[in-house]
Every structure is written in C-alpha cells, then in structure tokens.
Design an enzyme around this catalytic site. Structure first.
Site, mmCIF file in Angstrom:
data_model
loop_
_atom_site.group_PDB
_atom_site.id
_atom_site.type_symbol
_atom_site.label_atom_id
_atom_site.label_comp_id
_atom_site.label_asym_id
_atom_site.label_seq_id
_atom_site.Cartn_x
_atom_site.Cartn_y
_atom_site.Cartn_z
ATOM 1 N N ASP A 1 -3.144 4.008 -4.613
ATOM 2 C CA ASP A 1 -2.728 2.604 -4.645
ATOM 3 C C ASP A 1 -1.610 2.408 -3.602
ATOM 4 O O ASP A 1 -0.527 2.988 -3.746
ATOM 5 C CB ASP A 1 -2.220 2.288 -6.060
ATOM 6 C CG ASP A 1 -1.839 0.825 -6.225
ATOM 7 O OD1 ASP A 1 -1.638 0.133 -5.204
ATOM 8 O OD2 ASP A 1 -1.733 0.388 -7.391
ATOM 9 N N HIS A 2 -1.887 1.615 -2.571
ATOM 10 C CA HIS A 2 -0.950 1.486 -1.455
ATOM 11 C C HIS A 2 0.349 0.777 -1.853
ATOM 12 O O HIS A 2 1.343 0.832 -1.148
ATOM 13 C CB HIS A 2 -1.627 0.735 -0.298
ATOM 14 C CG HIS A 2 -1.266 1.295 1.042
ATOM 15 N ND1 HIS A 2 0.015 1.661 1.375
ATOM 16 C CD2 HIS A 2 -2.034 1.566 2.138
ATOM 17 C CE1 HIS A 2 0.032 2.126 2.612
ATOM 18 N NE2 HIS A 2 -1.208 2.087 3.096
ATOM 19 N N ARG A 3 0.355 0.108 -2.988
ATOM 20 C CA ARG A 3 1.587 -0.555 -3.421
ATOM 21 C C ARG A 3 2.605 0.474 -3.903
ATOM 22 O O ARG A 3 3.783 0.204 -4.016
ATOM 23 C CB ARG A 3 1.285 -1.536 -4.564
ATOM 24 C CG ARG A 3 0.411 -2.693 -4.160
ATOM 25 C CD ARG A 3 -0.103 -3.447 -5.359
ATOM 26 N NE ARG A 3 -0.899 -2.601 -6.251
ATOM 27 C CZ ARG A 3 -1.555 -3.053 -7.311
ATOM 28 N NH1 ARG A 3 -1.524 -4.337 -7.617
ATOM 29 N NH2 ARG A 3 -2.259 -2.229 -8.065
ATOM 30 N N VAL A 4 2.107 1.696 -4.248
ATOM 31 C CA VAL A 4 2.988 2.725 -4.816
ATOM 32 C C VAL A 4 3.260 3.832 -3.797
ATOM 33 O O VAL A 4 4.380 4.316 -3.665
ATOM 34 C CB VAL A 4 2.350 3.326 -6.088
ATOM 35 C CG1 VAL A 4 3.325 4.264 -6.780
ATOM 36 C CG2 VAL A 4 1.890 2.238 -7.039
ATOM 37 N N PRO B 1 -4.964 -2.275 -3.901
ATOM 38 C CA PRO B 1 -5.258 -2.000 -2.488
ATOM 39 C C PRO B 1 -5.301 -0.489 -2.265
ATOM 40 O O PRO B 1 -4.256 0.159 -2.208
ATOM 41 C CB PRO B 1 -4.073 -2.637 -1.765
ATOM 42 C CG PRO B 1 -2.977 -2.681 -2.778
ATOM 43 C CD PRO B 1 -3.576 -2.652 -4.133
#
Ligand SMILES: Cc1cc2nc3c(=O)[nH]c(=O)nc-3n(C[C@H](O)[C@H](O)[C@H](O)COP(=O)(O)OP(=O)(O)OC[C@H]3O[C@@H](n4cnc5c(N)ncnc54)[C@H](O)[C@@H]3O)c2cc1C
Length: 1018
Positions: A488-491, A333
């Site tokens: 990366d929006h998860r990070v 994402p």
C-alpha cells in the site's frame, strides 16, 4: 441543565449482586451513540459488555477500574451536551435518571421479540466478530426437549470467517420453533428458546431462511432491539480452566477466562510478575486489536456494478466477506516488488529444528520488519497511520470444504520458533475445519500467501485493508523462489519494500544468523566422558545406546553388575513371568467351554517357575551387557553421586555380584572421580513405604514385602494383604489369586488404578471382586501392620469402623519415590519438583547440560516412558529437536482382562480444552471373544471432534497388550476416524473392532448435525 442519565451496574445474572468494573471502553467526554459499549464488568460468573441505549457524552465521576459496584449503583453518567461533561473528581449527578437498557438482566426476554408462550430465554444468533452481521445455522447439538445446562453448546453457527459453538448460559429445556439447519439468521435474531419445564416445550422449526434484505422475517429482531449484552464477550461461568500454556505461567483466573473467551494463552505475553499471564492480559487479547474508533458505516466506494447474464446464487457468508474485503482493497494504491530467494538453507534449518517452513518464513518476515517497521503499519481512514509493534502474520490455509481461512500467528516478533510452530500446528488443524475463534483470525498486521507448493512459477496477491502489504511466495525455479510484496503506497514506498525484501532474503538465505546452528549440548572441555549416564535401567540404557551410536564418548554408571534396572530384575519382566504362569492356570478354566476335558486341575510348581523366571532375567541381563559394551558404552559398576555440575564420584564399596536384589549402598570409602560434559540422571525410583505404625519392623523381619523383595518368597502364600491399588498392586493381587492365594487389596482412594480411564477402572474392580479369593476394598485407611511372616495383623479403618485381618504376608504396593539424597544433586545445583527431579519436555533439568529421565522425574513411571525419555535426552544432547509428549504415552496393566490406554480419556481431553467425544464397544459382541469366552470389558476410542483425529484409545480386554499396538500408531500418527474407518482389517480378528467403531462414530457425528430434521418429523 438538561436531563442527565446514570449508567448503573447491570444485573447480568440471577445471582449477581455486585460487579467489578473491568474496563472503560470510552473516555470521559466521548460522544456515545445508542448501542455503544461503554464499559466491561466482571460478574460472579463472567466478563460482559455494558451497552448504553441513549445518546450523550460520557461524564464523570466514573467508577474506578477494579472497583466493586453494587447492582443498580451508578458507574458513570451521560450528559446531553459536551459542555455539561464533568471530570473524574466531580460530585455524582444526583438528578440523573437511569440510562436504560444497560441494566437489562441477561435472562430477560426482550419485550419486543415475538416469542412463544412460557419462554424464559431466547437463544439468539451471537455476534462473534466485529464484522459479523448474520450467521448460518450449521447444526443443532441438542434436540428439542433436551435438558440444557449452563455452559452447554446447543448449536454451531457459521460466521463470515469460521464455524463456532453457540453456548447457553442458563438452565432449561430446548424449545422451538428452532431455526432450521442452513438458515441465515441476523445477529441478535432468535435461534431457539428455553423453557422451564419439559411440558412447555414447543416442537418444530420456524420459517425458512432469513436474509439481510428480509429484516422483518421470523428470526430477525426489529431494529434497535439488539440484545443489551453481546454473547461474544460473555464467557461461560462453569467452564474448566485451560491447561497451562507451554513454558510460561498463567494465573488460574486467566486460564478460566481464556477458556471462556477462547483465547489462546500460548500467544499471549504476560504482564504479571515474572511474565505471568493475568486475567487482564486475557481480556486485552479479546478481541485482538479491537478498533478503538469505528467511523459511521458508509460505503467506502461506489463501483459501477456491471450486470452479468444468468441466475446467480446468493454468496455464502464467507464468500461475501472475501468479496467485500477484496472490493475494499481496490481503494488501496498498490505496487509490486519482487526478489528471488534461495530457500535451501532455511528448509534444512527448519527440518533440523522440527518446525514447518511456513512458520520459519513467518519468523524471518517478522525479524525483517524490526528493521523496516513501516511494513507492519497500516493506513486508517481518514489520513491516519496505525503504528504497531506486534507482528501478527496471517497465512492462508485451505479449508476441508473448499475456500480459504487465514489464521493469524500472533507475536511472530517475540515468540520462539518452537512456540510459534506449536501454535501454528494447532491453528492449521482447526482452520481446516473452520473452527477458529475470532481472535485467531482477526486483524493480521501482515499476510503471507504461499502458493509455492502448488507449483506456480509467479503470482502476486491482493493485500487486505489494515495491512501495509502481502507477501506472495511462488515455487522455486532456477533463480530461486520468487517472492513478491504487493504494498500500500500510502504506508510504504518502493525503496522501503525493496530494502525489506533484501533483509528478508538475507534472513532466509543465512538462517544461522538468527536461528543458531544445531550444535550438540555438550560444553567444550577436557572431560573424561562427553556424557555420563547414571543408572542402567530402560531410561539410562536407551539414552547411552543412542549417544554411543552417534559416536559420543559415554559412560553408564550402574550400581548393579548387569544393566536392566528395576524393569528387568524386579519389575516388568519377572512379574510377567509370574503372570504367564497365572495365565496358564486361569485359561484352563476356559478349556471346557471349548470341549477340552482333563485340563481343569492345574498345579503350580513354584521351583520350576522360579527357575524359568531367574534364567530369563539372567539371560536378558547378560545379553544387555554384551550389547552395551559392544556398542562402546563404558559400563561402570558403582554408585554415582555429584561432586559438582561437571564431576561425579563413583562409590564401589556396595558392589555385589547378585543382580536380582537392589544394590546396597556402599560406605563411600572407595570412590573414583569422573568429569563429564553432560550428565543424564536415570536413577529410577525404589518402592515407597508410607510411615504406617510398625510397618518398618515388618520390612526388617520379612512379614512386610515390597516389589523389591516379593521375589524372595519360597512359595505362594495362603493369605496375602496388598496395600495399594495401583498397577503393581492390582497385577500382583490377581497373579496370587490365580496361584491359589486368598488376597485382600486395600486402597486408600475411592478407586483403583488412578491412571486408567474411570469407567474401565470401575468395571475392572467389579470383575476382580467377582472372584471369591480376591477382595478389593477402596477408601480404606491402614493404621498398623504388626507381626512376622506367617502371622501379620493389619489394622485398618473402613467407613470409620476399626477392623483387622490376619495374613501370612503384606505386600506394600504404595507407589515409588526417587531416593535423591544419596545422589547429592544439590552439589550440581539441580532443582527438584516435590519428590522428583524437575525436567522439561526435552528432559533437561534447570542445569542446561544435565538431564533427567524415567522414574526419577515422576509422571508415568513405566519402562517404555523411561526409554522414550532416554532417547529424548540423547537427541537433545545431540542438538536435535525431540520432546516427550505424555498425551501420546501408553500403558498396559497386566490384569485379566487387561486394562490399557494410549493418549487421553474424554475427561483428560476436556480438561485440556479439547471438544472430545468417545465411541465404545463391549467385547461381548466380538466373535473371537465369544469363541474363547473372553467377553468381559470394552474398547473405547476418543476423538477430537474439531478435526476427527483419534486422541485416545482405552481397553479393558484380554489381549489388549497386543491390540494396543494399532491404537498406539493411531494416536502417535494423529490418524483420523476416516483413515481408521477405511483401513482394511483382517477377519476374523479383534482389530476389526477399530474399523467398526470408527465407522460408527463417523456416522453418529454426521447424524448429530441433522437432529433438527428429526425434531421436525417427531
Ligand atoms: C512389579 C513391577 C512391575 C512393573 N511392570 C511394568 C510393566 O509391565 N511395564 C512397564 O512399562 N513398567 C513396569 N514397571 C515399572 C518399570 O520397572 C519402571 O518404570 C522402569 O524400570 C523405570 O526405568 P528407569 O530407567 O527410570 O529406572 P530403573 O529401571 O529403576 O533403573 C535405574 C537403575 O539405576 C540404578 N541406580 C540408582 N541410583 C544410582 C546411582 N546413584 N548410581 C548408579 N546406579 C544407580 C538402580 O539401581 C537401577 O538399576 C514395573 C515395576 C514394578 C516394580
């Protein structure tokens, strides 16, 4: 209890009797799948993986790391269920049976491969990276039937990321059927075979291309028959160690291992004492950041595949790798954040430091990451974050054959900008020809894509899995240079990326905060002189002139009334005056070849020659002094010695008016004290006379001469012995031979001219020995020199036989050694390296404001070397980035024919880990050489095969002193074979040979990629 298995120390080579446990790759209790690597072991020749072909759980007791285990003895155990797992301190499991394949010897041919008869070894497609499943056979480096030695490179293969060598660790003869060039072979599939004798060699190629979908084809292995040992981790046993890394130490074992494993030592941090890189550090570096837990390979996503009309061709391995990685990145994402940055200050700072802007940006990114650490993390499936300290930045480089390669610049957070720049230049070179090792491109922690140089005003890039983001750099516009991070929006979240970009912007716009501003090295203080230079030879004079040219207040202290040093008064120039006279005499012998009669009885008028020689020296000395004082150097006659690290005393009691002889030492009674900000020691090195019985008396009475005193001769002697076969000895030997003297040269080593390329030195020895008046003897030990001028008896041992000869004089040409004691360098805390002053490539000693150049620091003791080092010291004092690079230095031995070199020989290049190749041409085929009857010798060009750059040129040729000029430009300008091949050389000149040789080698390199087709038709 269910059946347990014992993991034994495998026999990995014919000679192996025991092995050292290097690492356990699995922990006690871990579930082991078939084919898992459980440990690595060091054999007598290499570090190799131990794979296990049973399922179970790893159970103790495990052999300790670094313990030595006999072949066949237990290293650990496999048990069937987790409940049965034993810990470290448990008893060995007596009833365990061998686990199987891990014990297979390397040389054994897998029983399940359908191999031709008499085959002793299958050369298989190695697995060269974690992701590699197949490779393309790019070229065969050996022909069918060739004798193969351990460590030979037999082929090159293309992996999903690079082109790499296939080495073989066994002796034998290459035998077919071989995989055709351009065929795709699965990892573990057969490329070719080795047989024990040439009679057993099988010709021909195997069936064509194998693809992944064609598992059963000729070059694939049946599933489950993957070789027990992965070639990627098997280092060669007989490789030469890598050269020492820049500015750090590495143990010999580490250097050897690094050569085998293709690990770049410059990118490693040492964990040994004082930061020494150890073998353990090298092992940990390979492969870089190997994932510790790899889940079952399952498709990460199932995308709807939309059919496209037309007939698609299969993608290359590299295209597929990019395609898979990019498709996988669709699961990330992502979002984008941009900022405009003014890069002017960083461009200027990078230029003044002599580093590339790309590297400077990478370092700025890494420094920003220290504040915003999540930018360096990564998402790991499922629901894990990988936190890392090392900032390893991948940057895209366009390969020569199209496509992109992304070399990774490791440890951007901790290495100096200069170190990173050296590393990057090397990586880029090899990336262009796709010659990177897996650890050089695998697993970046962050990626930069710079399309600014392509003129794009804005773009964004796709991050690769395993990173938190990618930085896209566009070209500078009115607002500055747009920089966009796709993250990366998860990070990371948007605010974190925004803050990161702001820190990066500050780093780039104010580089002085982390780069420092280039300041002169002269410390603040009320000094008599900003810089004092000790010695007025080529090193000192060139340094002082450069400093004066920059407005620095500089004094040059020289113990002679005129500058020029040994070079002008007792070295290069007087010896070339004698050589010029000797040339005239020698060339008369060629006159009759061109039909010129009556010139064959030349006679030497010694007095006239000496008058010319002395007058040239005096004119040059006078010119030099006028220039030095004219450019505002304060020239002081006297002998300088250190009082402290900022003060000298100049002793004038030894001053004489005679510039020809080396100045005598004074008595120290009169001395002026001088303070200085920086000092440059350019004191040279007088002739060195080893302690040979009675030689000292000969030096006193004049029967024994040196390069300092040979100039006092009143005529050419009838008989002369020269001790020492270096440049000075060889030049003098032939000069006196041409003057009519009977000369014997005695050399202790087994060859003359140690600095000259071996074949050239050997051929020159033969040529010199052809003349009846000159004898060259090698491996001879002189035991005594007794007598006085006219009758000097030399005793020596030749083949352990005692011999003597009587000559008029002995000339000691036994090297030069600095005389450091009178300089009192210890008062300034200056360190030595054996007999010479220790200095780095910026010519800086261990005392930051004191420099040393020329003969006094050893290495190549040549005038132009001293001059270059003088300029390097001046530049460093001025705050510029300049260094001395011996691998591009040159030299001419003024013999007939002349021996000359620039750059590296093949031998020297290989010792540095360069895959070098040479082309040579004899002078006898050159028209100009035929006309003048100067057909002896050859020219050689040495090329780095990976990038086809010219790294050395070697001569044995008349006129090499002129021809070498072009060769110096080739090597110092990093020119390629193609550039030299395309240059238009004028006809008829001997420079045409350069073009001919370049074209010939290009053609050979092209053809060597096609040897398989030749083998096929044979
Ligand atoms: C016979 C012969 C032939 C050669 N031919 C060649 C050739 O063809 N090409 C080539 O490149 N090289 C040649 N060389 C080598 C070359 O001469 C030296 O490498 C070069 O001169 C070294 O320069 P330098 O500045 O380091 O030292 P030097 O030229 O030795 O200069 C040092 C100067 O400093 C003075 N000095 C020393 N200590 C002090 C002190 N404490 N205070 C004040 N002054 C001091 C010395 O007297 C000297 O004048 C030859 C050498 C010899 C002997």
């Amino acid at each position: 209890m269910s059946e347990s298995y014992v993991i034994k120390m495998p026999q990995l080579s014919d000679t192996m009797t025991e092995g050292v446990v290097v690492s356990w790759e699995k922990n006690i209790g871990d579930k082991i799948e078939r084919g898992n690597v459980v440990a690595t072991v060091e054999t007598d020749k290499a570090i190799m993986d131990v794979e296990v072909f049973r399922e179970g759980y790893l159970s103790g007791p495990l052999s300790a790391i670094d313990s030595t285990v006999a072949v066949g003895d237990a290293m650990g155990y496999l048990v069937v269920s987790h409940d049965e797992v034993q810990d470290e301190g448990a008893q060995p499991i007596e009833e365990a049976v061998p686990a199987g394949s891990e014990g297979k010897p390397e040389v054994e041919v897998a029983a399940d491969i359908d191999v031709p008869k008499n085959v002793t070894h299958v050369i298989k497609m190695p697995q060269l990276s974690d992701t590699m499943t197949e490779g393309v056979l790019v070229s065969w480096e050996k022909d069918i039937g060739d004798k193969i030695k351990r460590g030979d490179v037999v082929a090159t293969v293309e992996t999903d990321k690079a082109i790499m060598d296939v080495e073989v660790f066994r002796d034998g003869y290459l035998s077919g059927p071989v995989a055709p060039v351009d065929s795709v072979v699965l990892v573990g599939g057969a490329l070719a075979y080795l047989v024990d004798s040439s009679d057993a060699v099988v010709e021909g190629e195997a069936a064509a291309t194998v693809t992944k979908s064609k598992q059963e084809a000729d070059f694939s292995l049946p599933s489950g028959s993957t070789p027990a040992l992965t070639a990627a981790s098997a280092p060669a046993s007989n490789v030469a160690p890598l050269s020492r890394p820049d500015n750090k130490q590495a143990s010999p074992q580490a250097r050897k291992l690094a050569a085998s494993l293709h690990v770049n030592l410059n990118t490693l941090k040492g964990t040994g004492p004082d930061g020494v890189i150890t073998a353990v550090d090298v092992r940990h570096a390979q492969p870089v950041e190997r994932p510790t837990e790899i889940g079952q390979a399952v498709p990460a996503h199932t995308m709807p595949e939309i059919q496209v009309p037309g007939h698609g061709r299969a993608m290359s391995a590299m295209e597929k790798a990019v395609s898979h990685s990019m498709t996988a990145s669709l699961t990330m994402p992502t979002f984008r954040v941009s900022v405009d940055v003014n890069s002017g200050a960083l461009i200027k700072a990078a230029k003044s430091k002599g580093v590339s802007l790309t590297v400077a940006i990478a370092r700025a990114c890494a420094l920003a990451m220290q504040k915003h650490i999540r930018m360096n993390w990564a998402y790991q499936p499922v629901d894990k974050l990988v936190e890392r300290d090392n900032v390893d930045i991948g940057m895209a480089v366009a390969a020569k054959d199209g496509g992109l390669v992304v070399p990774v610049l490791r440890h951007c957070e901790s290495r100096s900008l200069e170190e990173l720049n050296d590393n990057w230049s090397d990586l880029v070179e090899r990336a262009r020809s796709r010659r990177l090792t897996p650890e050089e491109y695998a697993n970046p922690t962050f990626v930069i894509s710079n399309m600014g140089m392509l003129g794009v005003t804005y773009f964004d890039a796709i991050p690769v899995p395993g990173t938190a983001g990618i930085l896209a750099i566009s070209s500078a516009g009115a607002q500055g240079m747009p920089m966009t991070v796709t993250a990366d929006h998860r990070v990371v979240n948007g605010a974190e990326v925004a803050m990161y970009l702001n820190t990066l912007k500050t780093n780039i716009e104010a580089p002085e905060t982390w780069l420092g501003s280039p300041e002169p090295a002269i410390p603040q203080g009320d000094w008599d002189y900003d810089v004092v230079v000790i010695g007025g030879g080529p090193g000192g004079e060139d340094c002082a002139r450069d400093l004066a040219g920059h407005g620095i207040k500089v004094a040059m202290i020289n113990d002679s009334p005129f500058p020029g040093g040994e070079c002008l008064w007792r070295g290069c120039i007087p010896s070339k005056a004698w050589r010029a006279a000797a040339d005239r005499i020698r060339d008369r012998e060629h006159d009759k070849h061109l039909g010129v009669q009556g010139t064959n009885k030349p006679e030497l008028d010694w007095k006239a020659l000496e008058k010319t020689r002395r007058s040239v020296l005096e004119t040059r000395g006078d010119m030099a002094l006028k220039t030095d004082t004219g450019v505002k150097i304060k020239v002081i006659q006297g002998f300088a010695s250190f009082v402290s690290d900022h003060q000298l005393v100049v002793d004038k009691t030894g001053n004489s008016k005679d510039p020809h002889a080396r100045a005598p030492h004074g008595d120290g009674s009169k001395g002026d004290r001088i303070t200085f900000g920086c000092a440059v020691i350019a004191a040279g090195a007088p002739p060195f006379v080893p302690p040979i019985d009675s030689a000292a008396e000969g030096l006193e009475n004049g029967g024994v001469l040196t390069s300092d005193t040979v100039w006092t001769l009143k005529e050419a002697p009838a008989k002369l012995a020269i001790i020492g076969g270096g440049a000075i000895g060889v030049e003098m030997a032939q000069i006196f031979q041409d003057f009519g003297t009977r000369v014997t040269l005695l050399e202790a080593a087994d060859r003359i001219l140690a600095e000259v390329e071996p074949e050239i030195a050997k051929q020159l020895t033969g040529i010199l020995n052809e003349d009846k008046r000159l004898t060259i003897m090698t491996s001879v030990g002189v035991t005594s020199i007794k007598g006085k001028p006219g009758v000097v008896k030399v005793a020596y041992k030749d083949d352990d036989k005692k011999k003597t000869m009587t000559v008029d004089y002995v000339l000691m040409a036994t090297g030069k050694r600095p005389e450091l004691a009178p300089l009192h360098i210890d008062n300034a805390g200056i360190e030595t390296d054996g007999p010479v002053i220790k200095a780095d490539k910026h010519c800086r000693t261990n005392v930051a404001h004191i420099f040393a150049v020329g003969d006094v620091i050893g290495g190549l003791m040549l005038a132009h070397t001293a001059g270059q080092q003088g300029r390097v010291a001046a530049a460093t004092i001025l705050g510029e980035n300049m260094k001395y690079d011996q691998s591009k230095d040159s030299g001419v031995i003024f013999s007939r024919p002349q021996a000359a070199f620039v750059g590296l020989s093949v031998e020297q290049a290989k010792a540095k880990g360069i895959d070098a190749v040479e082309v040579k041409m004899p002078m006898s085929i050159d028209a100009k050489a035929m006309i003048t009857n100067e057909t002896q010798g050859m020219i050689k060009i040495v090329v780095d095969k990976s990038n086809q750059r010219i790294i050395g040129v070697h001569f044995l040729a008349d006129h090499a002193d002129t021809l070498i000029g072009e060769a110096v430009m080739m090597v110092s300008g990093d020119m390629t074979l193609e550039q030299v091949a395309h240059a238009i050389h004028p006809h008829p000149t001997q420079t045409e040979m350069f073009g001919d040789m370049a074209r010939r080698l290009l053609s050979r390199l092209r053809r060597s990629r096609k040897v398989t087709s030749k083998a096929k038709t044979a």
